[in-house]
Structure formats: structure tokens, C-alpha cells
Motif scaffolding. Structure first.
Motif, PDB file in Angstrom:
ATOM      1  N   ASP A 163      11.363   4.668   7.290  1.00  0.00           N
ATOM      2  CA  ASP A 163      10.739   5.941   7.606  1.00  0.00           C
ATOM      3  C   ASP A 163      11.818   7.021   7.705  1.00  0.00           C
ATOM      4  OD1 ASP A 163       8.153   4.892   7.774  1.00  0.00           O
ATOM      5  OD2 ASP A 163       8.439   4.284   9.859  1.00  0.00           O
ATOM      6  N   PRO A 164      11.436   8.304   7.619  1.00  0.00           N
ATOM      7  CA  PRO A 164      12.418   9.399   7.745  1.00  0.00           C
ATOM      8  C   PRO A 164      13.227   9.279   9.028  1.00  0.00           C
ATOM      9  CG  PRO A 164      10.327  10.249   6.978  1.00  0.00           C
ATOM     10  CD  PRO A 164      10.080   8.818   7.338  1.00  0.00           C
ATOM     11  N   TYR A 165      14.497   9.669   8.957  1.00  0.00           N
ATOM     12  CA  TYR A 165      15.403   9.499  10.088  1.00  0.00           C
ATOM     13  C   TYR A 165      15.380  10.658  11.084  1.00  0.00           C
ATOM     14  CZ  TYR A 165      17.455   5.944   7.025  1.00  0.00           C
ATOM     15  OH  TYR A 165      17.653   4.857   6.213  1.00  0.00           O
ATOM     16  N   LEU A 166      14.984  11.849  10.627  1.00  0.00           N
ATOM     17  CA  LEU A 166      15.135  13.033  11.461  1.00  0.00           C
ATOM     18  C   LEU A 166      13.794  13.663  11.852  1.00  0.00           C
ATOM     19  CD1 LEU A 166      18.076  14.815   9.583  1.00  0.00           C
ATOM     20  CD2 LEU A 166      18.201  13.185  11.492  1.00  0.00           C
TER      21      LEU A 166
ATOM     22  N   LYS B  64       8.468   4.832   0.873  1.00  0.00           N
ATOM     23  CA  LYS B  64       7.218   4.336   1.461  1.00  0.00           C
ATOM     24  C   LYS B  64       6.404   5.456   2.092  1.00  0.00           C
ATOM     25  CE  LYS B  64       7.421   0.539   3.901  1.00  0.00           C
ATOM     26  NZ  LYS B  64       7.955  -0.516   4.791  1.00  0.00           N
ATOM     27  N   SER B  65       7.088   6.527   2.502  1.00  0.00           N
ATOM     28  CA  SER B  65       6.385   7.644   3.135  1.00  0.00           C
ATOM     29  C   SER B  65       6.317   8.877   2.236  1.00  0.00           C
ATOM     30  CB  SER B  65       7.090   8.031   4.437  1.00  0.00           C
ATOM     31  OG  SER B  65       8.379   8.549   4.180  1.00  0.00           O
ATOM     32  N   GLY B  66       7.136   8.875   1.166  1.00  0.00           N
ATOM     33  CA  GLY B  66       7.164  10.028   0.285  1.00  0.00           C
ATOM     34  C   GLY B  66       7.936  11.208   0.857  1.00  0.00           C
TER      35      GLY B  66
ATOM     36  N   ASP C 299       0.826  -1.210   0.000  1.00  0.00           N
ATOM     37  CA  ASP C 299       0.000   0.000   0.000  1.00  0.00           C
ATOM     38  C   ASP C 299       0.863   1.264   0.000  1.00  0.00           C
ATOM     39  OD1 ASP C 299      -2.291  -1.522   0.016  1.00  0.00           O
ATOM     40  OD2 ASP C 299      -2.604  -1.378   2.187  1.00  0.00           O
ATOM     41  N   SER C 300       1.933   1.243   0.791  1.00  0.00           N
ATOM     42  CA  SER C 300       2.813   2.419   0.883  1.00  0.00           C
ATOM     43  C   SER C 300       3.507   2.694  -0.444  1.00  0.00           C
ATOM     44  CB  SER C 300       3.853   2.215   1.983  1.00  0.00           C
ATOM     45  OG  SER C 300       3.251   2.084   3.252  1.00  0.00           O
ATOM     46  N   CYS C 301       4.027   1.632  -1.068  1.00  0.00           N
ATOM     47  CA  CYS C 301       4.759   1.802  -2.325  1.00  0.00           C
ATOM     48  C   CYS C 301       3.841   2.242  -3.465  1.00  0.00           C
ATOM     49  CB  CYS C 301       5.480   0.509  -2.684  1.00  0.00           C
ATOM     50  SG  CYS C 301       6.846   0.101  -1.568  1.00  0.00           S
ATOM     51  N   VAL C 302       2.663   1.665  -3.541  1.00  0.00           N
ATOM     52  CA  VAL C 302       1.716   2.048  -4.594  1.00  0.00           C
ATOM     53  C   VAL C 302       1.267   3.488  -4.383  1.00  0.00           C
ATOM     54  CG1 VAL C 302      -0.624   1.683  -5.444  1.00  0.00           C
ATOM     55  CG2 VAL C 302       0.903  -0.256  -5.189  1.00  0.00           C
ATOM     56  N   ASN C 303       1.018   3.861  -3.138  1.00  0.00           N
ATOM     57  CA  ASN C 303       0.609   5.239  -2.842  1.00  0.00           C
ATOM     58  C   ASN C 303       1.689   6.226  -3.275  1.00  0.00           C
ATOM     59  OD1 ASN C 303      -1.226   7.214  -1.424  1.00  0.00           O
ATOM     60  ND2 ASN C 303       0.631   7.493  -0.196  1.00  0.00           N
ATOM     61  N   TYR C 304       2.953   5.859  -3.021  1.00  0.00           N
ATOM     62  CA  TYR C 304       4.072   6.722  -3.437  1.00  0.00           C
ATOM     63  C   TYR C 304       4.102   6.880  -4.948  1.00  0.00           C
ATOM     64  CZ  TYR C 304       8.866   8.138  -4.486  1.00  0.00           C
ATOM     65  OH  TYR C 304       9.964   8.775  -4.988  1.00  0.00           O
ATOM     66  N   LEU C 305       3.960   5.767  -5.670  1.00  0.00           N
ATOM     67  CA  LEU C 305       4.014   5.812  -7.130  1.00  0.00           C
ATOM     68  C   LEU C 305       2.797   6.534  -7.714  1.00  0.00           C
ATOM     69  CD1 LEU C 305       5.341   2.191  -7.802  1.00  0.00           C
ATOM     70  CD2 LEU C 305       6.629   4.341  -8.004  1.00  0.00           C
ATOM     71  N   ASP C 306       1.637   6.351  -7.077  1.00  0.00           N
ATOM     72  CA  ASP C 306       0.417   7.025  -7.539  1.00  0.00           C
ATOM     73  C   ASP C 306       0.535   8.544  -7.445  1.00  0.00           C
ATOM     74  OD1 ASP C 306      -1.276   5.034  -8.463  1.00  0.00           O
ATOM     75  OD2 ASP C 306      -2.064   4.567  -6.467  1.00  0.00           O
ATOM     76  N   ASN C 307       1.282   9.005  -6.428  1.00  0.00           N
ATOM     77  CA  ASN C 307       1.354  10.439  -6.161  1.00  0.00           C
ATOM     78  C   ASN C 307       2.690  11.064  -6.549  1.00  0.00           C
ATOM     79  OD1 ASN C 307      -1.265  11.119  -4.562  1.00  0.00           O
ATOM     80  ND2 ASN C 307      -0.525   9.213  -3.643  1.00  0.00           N
ATOM     81  N   LEU C 308       3.497  10.323  -7.286  1.00  0.00           N
ATOM     82  CA  LEU C 308       4.811  10.815  -7.671  1.00  0.00           C
ATOM     83  C   LEU C 308       4.677  11.980  -8.655  1.00  0.00           C
ATOM     84  CD1 LEU C 308       7.821  10.235  -7.218  1.00  0.00           C
ATOM     85  CD2 LEU C 308       7.746   8.695  -9.172  1.00  0.00           C
TER      86      LEU C 308
END
Length: 262
Positions: A151-154, A199-201, A92-101
């Protein structure tokens, strides 16, 4: 000095080869001394799929509109599985990222290359590295982009999250090492590292400093020195790496022995 000195002297080193030893010397021995392939993992396979799709998007051989469907087809071919809930969330995360790229996300940048292989030396040791994406901005500054499923590191204040601090420091070393190598291949050293958390964009941006390069090189030389001195390659067991990521987790004698001790 290890009995494997002759083999090590001929070795081409890499970041993954060094971290494999830190995760578990026995895992390193099976992979790089015995040459056993192992079984792989869901995380590695999905990461490889996303890296491939992003590479094809940058090259222009895959349309941004076809990317989600292409990801689904490749995702369904993954052989190594994990918990269904993890697989579903990852998908779901990867598809959402690609859908909104954003198809204009690289406007203003020159793409130097994608999935670039670089060969370089670290104080006489042969090294190889793979750069996910190398960009050049309008001021001719080089920027290294690394695609990550994490996920983001900072935090917003620039401090690393406690849960990802170790991972962040490790991957900074990797990219610091690559920046050291890129300076040998290109005219100039990168000024910035960008972790693309697909995965989070979101992104984590790190400036490249002399301290980062120095720390990365010193870490690299330190691990190589340990490997040269190791004759036994004792395992590290009962870690998260053992149960989720180790390529030999299905049939590790040491892991089985530890389970009987519980």
C-alpha cells in the motif's frame, strides 16, 4: 574477520543480499554460503508475475487489453500458496489495476529502459541492481520507478504511515543505492523516485537528495562490515519474515526448536 573472507571478497553484492542478512543471518548463510535455493513464496511469485507483465506492456509486446487475461493465466500457475483470502484479495487488486490502467500514462516521458540491470561499485565492492523502470522527463531529468505490491507509504500530509514506516525507509535505501549506481552508468543522477503501488493504483513520490544517497551508501557499507565480522550467522526467529517470507521456513531447525519452547 570471518572465515569466509575469500568468498566474500569475490561476491557481487545487491540490496536483496544485504536485507537477507538483516532479516536473518542464518537465512543469509544458507542462501549465499551454502547455496541452498529454498522454496520461495506466494508474494514473491505474484510480484514477479506483475513485474513481467508491466515490463511487457512497456516494451509493447503485450497489449493493455490482453494484460488482465495474461495475468490470470500466470497467476493460476503459482506454486507457492498462502491463505485463500490473501490470494483472492491479491488477485482482485492486480486485475483491477490492469483493467483500469491508462494506456497514456507515460505520455510526456521518454522510456530510458525497463528491467534494467546495472553493475556499479560502492567503495570498491561490486554491486548489481535491477531498475524496474527508468524514465526521462521533458527537462531531461531521470526518474526511477519501482513497482511495489504494498500500500502507499505516505499520508496526504507527507508523513509515513506507522504501519509502513520501516518498510518505506528500507525501500528508500534500496532506490537511493540504485541512484548512486545510476550516476556511474548514466550522465546524471535521478532527481525523483516513484513507487508504483500496483495493487492500489497509487504512487509514492520521493525527491532524491544528497542525504538519501549518503544514508543508503552508509547503510550498505555497515551491513557488509557486519557480514565480514560474522562467524556464526545466528538465526533471528519468531518474526513475520520467518513464517511468511523465509525461503527455508518449511524446514528450519531453529524455527522448529522455538516452536517446542512455546
Amino acid at each position: 574477520m570471518t572465515v569466509y573472507k575469500d568468498l566474500l571478497d569475490k561476491m557481487t553484492w545487491s540490496y536483496s543480499r544485504l536485507t537477507a542478512y538483516e532479516h536473518c543471518p542464518y537465512h543469509w548463510y544458507l542462501r549465499y554460503i551454502e547455496g541452498q535455493e529454498g522454496e520461495g513464496s506466494f508474494y514473491a511469485e505474484n510480484g514477479k508475475i506483475m513485474h513481467g507483465i508491466l515490463h511487457e506492456l512497456i516494451k509493447g509486446t503485450l497489449s493493455i487489453y490482453d494484460a488482465p487475461t495474461e495475468y490470470l493465466e500466470r497467476f493460476n500457475e503459482i506454486e507457492n500458496t498462502t491463505k485463500q483470502s490473501i490470494m483472492d484479495k491479491t488477485y482482485d487488486s492486480c486485475v483491477n489495476y490492469l483493467d483500469n490502467l491508462d494506456e497514456n500514462i507515460l505520455d510526456g516521458y521518454h522510456v530510458v529502459g525497463s528491467e534494467i540491470k546495472i553493475n556499479f561499485k560502492v567503495y570498491g565492492y561490486n554491486f548489481v541492481g535491477f531498475i524496474d523502470l527508468l524514465l526521462q522527463d521533458e527537462n531531461d531529468n531521470l526518474i526511477v520507478v519501482d513497482h511495489k505490491s504494498s500500500d502507499p507509504y505516505l499520508k496526504k500530509n507527507g508523513e509515513p504511515y506507522a504501519s509502513t514506516k520501516e518498510q518505506f525507509e528500507n525501500y528508500k535505501r534500496q532506490l537511493g543505492l540504485y541512484c548512486y549506481g545510476l550516476a556511474q552508468v548514466f550522465d546524471g543522477r535521478p532527481t525523483k523516485i516513484v513507487f508504483n503501488h500496483f495493487k492500489s493504483g497509487k504512487m509514492t513520490i520521493v525527491p532524491v537528495s544528497e542525504r538519501l544517497i549518503e544514508d543508503s551508501v552508509n547503510w550498505c557499507l555497515g551491513v557488509i562490515e557486519k557480514i565480514y565480522k560474522d562467524d556464526t550467522f545466528e538465526p533471528l526467529t519468531k518474526t513475520g519474515f520467518c513464517y511468511r517470507l523465509c525461503d527455508y521456513r518449511g524446514d528450519c531447525d531453529y524455527l522448529k526448536e522455538d516452536e517446542y519452547d512455546e
